[in-house]
Design a protein around this motif. Sequence first.
Motif, PDB file in Angstrom:
ATOM      1  N   LEU A 327     -10.366 -68.356  83.328  1.00 15.35           N
ATOM      2  CA  LEU A 327      -9.045 -68.921  83.091  1.00 15.35           C
ATOM      3  C   LEU A 327      -8.028 -67.820  82.809  1.00 15.35           C
ATOM      4  O   LEU A 327      -6.892 -67.874  83.275  1.00 15.35           O
ATOM      5  N   VAL A 328      -8.440 -66.848  82.037  1.00 11.75           N
ATOM      6  CA  VAL A 328      -7.553 -65.706  81.779  1.00 11.75           C
ATOM      7  C   VAL A 328      -8.339 -64.408  81.870  1.00 11.75           C
ATOM      8  O   VAL A 328      -9.549 -64.386  81.684  1.00 11.75           O
ATOM      9  N   GLU A 329      -7.619 -63.344  82.166  1.00 14.53           N
ATOM     10  CA  GLU A 329      -8.233 -62.015  82.142  1.00 14.53           C
ATOM     11  C   GLU A 329      -8.045 -61.369  80.769  1.00 14.53           C
ATOM     12  O   GLU A 329      -8.890 -60.612  80.302  1.00 14.53           O
ATOM     13  N   ARG A 351       2.033 -60.723  82.342  1.00 15.53           N
ATOM     14  CA  ARG A 351       2.107 -61.639  83.487  1.00 15.53           C
ATOM     15  C   ARG A 351       2.961 -61.040  84.595  1.00 15.53           C
ATOM     16  O   ARG A 351       2.633 -61.171  85.778  1.00 15.53           O
ATOM     17  N   ASP A 352       4.045 -60.388  84.214  1.00 16.34           N
ATOM     18  CA  ASP A 352       4.893 -59.717  85.207  1.00 16.34           C
ATOM     19  C   ASP A 352       4.101 -58.654  85.962  1.00 16.34           C
ATOM     20  O   ASP A 352       4.365 -58.381  87.129  1.00 16.34           O
ATOM     21  N   ALA A 353       3.151 -58.067  85.257  1.00 17.38           N
ATOM     22  CA  ALA A 353       2.342 -57.015  85.875  1.00 17.38           C
ATOM     23  C   ALA A 353       1.184 -57.607  86.682  1.00 17.38           C
ATOM     24  O   ALA A 353       0.337 -56.874  87.192  1.00 17.38           O
ATOM     25  N   GLY A 354       1.137 -58.941  86.763  1.00 10.91           N
ATOM     26  CA  GLY A 354       0.110 -59.572  87.599  1.00 10.91           C
ATOM     27  C   GLY A 354      -1.154 -59.931  86.859  1.00 10.91           C
ATOM     28  O   GLY A 354      -2.137 -60.351  87.465  1.00 10.91           O
ATOM     29  N   LEU A 409       2.688 -50.197  72.567  1.00 10.90           N
ATOM     30  CA  LEU A 409       3.153 -51.524  72.971  1.00 10.90           C
ATOM     31  C   LEU A 409       3.918 -51.462  74.285  1.00 10.90           C
ATOM     32  O   LEU A 409       3.787 -52.335  75.145  1.00 10.90           O
ATOM     33  N   ASP A 410       4.695 -50.408  74.454  1.00  5.78           N
ATOM     34  CA  ASP A 410       5.536 -50.280  75.650  1.00  5.78           C
ATOM     35  C   ASP A 410       4.710 -50.154  76.925  1.00  5.78           C
ATOM     36  O   ASP A 410       5.021 -50.775  77.938  1.00  5.78           O
ATOM     37  N   GLY A 411       3.676 -49.331  76.864  1.00  2.00           N
ATOM     38  CA  GLY A 411       2.935 -49.064  78.092  1.00  2.00           C
ATOM     39  C   GLY A 411       1.735 -49.961  78.280  1.00  2.00           C
ATOM     40  O   GLY A 411       0.985 -49.815  79.247  1.00  2.00           O
ATOM     41  N   ALA A 412       1.554 -50.916  77.352  1.00  2.00           N
ATOM     42  CA  ALA A 412       0.311 -51.699  77.347  1.00  2.00           C
ATOM     43  C   ALA A 412       0.126 -52.504  78.626  1.00  2.00           C
ATOM     44  O   ALA A 412      -0.968 -52.527  79.202  1.00  2.00           O
ATOM     45  N   ALA A 413       1.196 -53.159  79.069  1.00  2.00           N
ATOM     46  CA  ALA A 413       1.055 -54.039  80.236  1.00  2.00           C
ATOM     47  C   ALA A 413       0.600 -53.254  81.455  1.00  2.00           C
ATOM     48  O   ALA A 413      -0.312 -53.672  82.179  1.00  2.00           O
ATOM     49  N   ALA A 414       1.206 -52.118  81.685  1.00  2.00           N
ATOM     50  CA  ALA A 414       0.843 -51.303  82.846  1.00  2.00           C
ATOM     51  C   ALA A 414      -0.597 -50.813  82.737  1.00  2.00           C
ATOM     52  O   ALA A 414      -1.352 -50.814  83.720  1.00  2.00           O
ATOM     53  N   GLU A 415      -0.990 -50.441  81.521  1.00  2.00           N
ATOM     54  CA  GLU A 415      -2.342 -49.920  81.327  1.00  2.00           C
ATOM     55  C   GLU A 415      -3.387 -51.022  81.560  1.00  2.00           C
ATOM     56  O   GLU A 415      -4.411 -50.797  82.197  1.00  2.00           O
ATOM     57  N   VAL A 416      -3.103 -52.204  81.071  1.00  2.00           N
ATOM     58  CA  VAL A 416      -4.034 -53.325  81.262  1.00  2.00           C
ATOM     59  C   VAL A 416      -4.147 -53.653  82.755  1.00  2.00           C
ATOM     60  O   VAL A 416      -5.246 -53.854  83.280  1.00  2.00           O
ATOM     61  N   ARG A 418      -3.727 -51.666  85.152  1.00  2.00           N
ATOM     62  CA  ARG A 418      -4.497 -50.601  85.794  1.00  2.00           C
ATOM     63  C   ARG A 418      -5.988 -50.814  85.557  1.00  2.00           C
ATOM     64  O   ARG A 418      -6.804 -50.745  86.472  1.00  2.00           O
ATOM     65  N   ARG A 419      -6.346 -51.137  84.333  1.00  2.00           N
ATOM     66  CA  ARG A 419      -7.763 -51.357  84.008  1.00  2.00           C
ATOM     67  C   ARG A 419      -8.354 -52.529  84.783  1.00  2.00           C
ATOM     68  O   ARG A 419      -9.541 -52.557  85.084  1.00  2.00           O
ATOM     69  N   LEU A 420      -7.536 -53.526  85.046  1.00  2.00           N
ATOM     70  CA  LEU A 420      -8.023 -54.694  85.779  1.00  2.00           C
ATOM     71  C   LEU A 420      -7.915 -54.490  87.287  1.00  2.00           C
ATOM     72  O   LEU A 420      -8.163 -55.404  88.070  1.00  2.00           O
TER      73      LEU A 420
END
Length: 423
Positions: A327-329, A351-354, A409-416, A418-420
């Motif tokens: 359901l969620v990553e 979510r914006d980062a997919g 906090l700022d770079g978290a979305a991009a890093e996640v 990338r990991r996924l």
Amino acid sequence: MQVQAPKGTEDVTPLQSWRWQLVEAAQREICARYGYREVRTPVFEHTELFLRGVGDTTDVVQKEMYTFEDKGGRSVTLKPEGTAGVVRMLLESRLYAEPMPIKTYYSNCPVFRYEKPQSGRLREHHQFGVEAFGAPLPTVDAEQISLAWELLHGLGLRDLALHINSIGCPTCRPVYHQRLRDFLASKLDALCDTCKDRYERNPMRILDCKSPACQAQLVGAPSVLDCLCEDCQNHFDALQQALGALNVPFSIDPGIVRGLDYYTKTVFEIIGQFPVGKLTLCGGGRYDGLVEQLGGPALSGVGFGMGTERVLLALAQQDIAQAEPALVELFLCTQNEAARMPGLALVKALRDAGVHADMDHVGRSMKAQFKFADKCGARLVAVLGEEELSGGTVTLRDMQTREETKLSLDGAAAEVARRLGKA
RNA sequence: GUGGGUGUAGUUCAGCGGUUAGAGCGUCAGAUUGUGGCUCUGAAUGUCGUGGGUUCGAUUCCCACCAUCCACCCCA
């Protein structure tokens, strides 16, 4: 419980919809590979379309249609099968002016028949189907059978049987009808009442009768296959060669007589034996006269319908595991009230980062949020609490390895992302 | 349209002519300090399908109706 779904209908709940989506995705994928394009036609049509198209001697038309009058006094009918609507569309949109053949499919098409429901039989069910127009050669019959065969096996089904037959054309079928009548003339009294009725109108349907009395009378009956004209015989021979070339095993079954009047030459069914009993998953054939009969040019047609509920039932019966998508990553756990709004913003950034991301909207404890994250199949959990907020960070936990790392906090979305593997 | 089975918690099902109708699963909450899967503890939820009848008394027995499942017919 007061309100309930009408008899013979089924909901697809959020717990089950992924199963449908997997089957539909497989349908779309294989149609793309075979060069079939999607069509969508109305759920209801003028009743006359089905009277003329399906045939007014068929059971489907005589006793199973959902027919009603609309407020303008027109008789309309919820579609009892998929082909007639597609043919109507072909004529109305003048698709026959396009280069031939026209190869189409429909997925998740609702089909309505007023019958008493039982296992594998509903009043509303859904069909996947393909239709090809302007392709007279038997290679397209074989291609469609192969498509259906490959689709079902690709989903993991096994122990299926393909039955094929040829029911001739307007040239040779009357010859067969007469031969069958001659054969049955002396046995007429022993037939069941419906078959006595069929004797004059459509004697081939007697072959399909399940009554033991009728079946007993049919021993030694002439076969359609002995009466085919040269054209039909050649077509049937070539179909078998084509199926051989495609490595699709089949058996010839003169008992396959479709319930819809429009078929000519090729007819086939794919049948499986399951704990609940025998199920026809797919049935179809050639209908070279239909387009003309509905007022169009003389254009050949071939197609089949496949019942999605039956396919899903078959998958369940054979215990075929389908992987349910998580359901969620990533699930975000918020420690306190203060973390909620920053958390919402972080989830939006994810979510914006997919990333398929979600957070607590219930107000649960941290422990309960983790449990919930686990039930959702989250690979990652992000934690936002006092400690993180004061440092402008977020803690990321890998739910399998249990490793935790702190991200800004700022770079978290991009890093996640990338990991996924999304960046 | 014809025939058979079944209707008890969200779900799968026990149960019995007689006080407050149970279990597994699920849900929710706890097992100290911000952390899941396993385990343990606890909690919530039922007009016992609807209406009538028999009875001192019916969720239990009988009838009807409704719903649902299954078979036939037919089909995907």
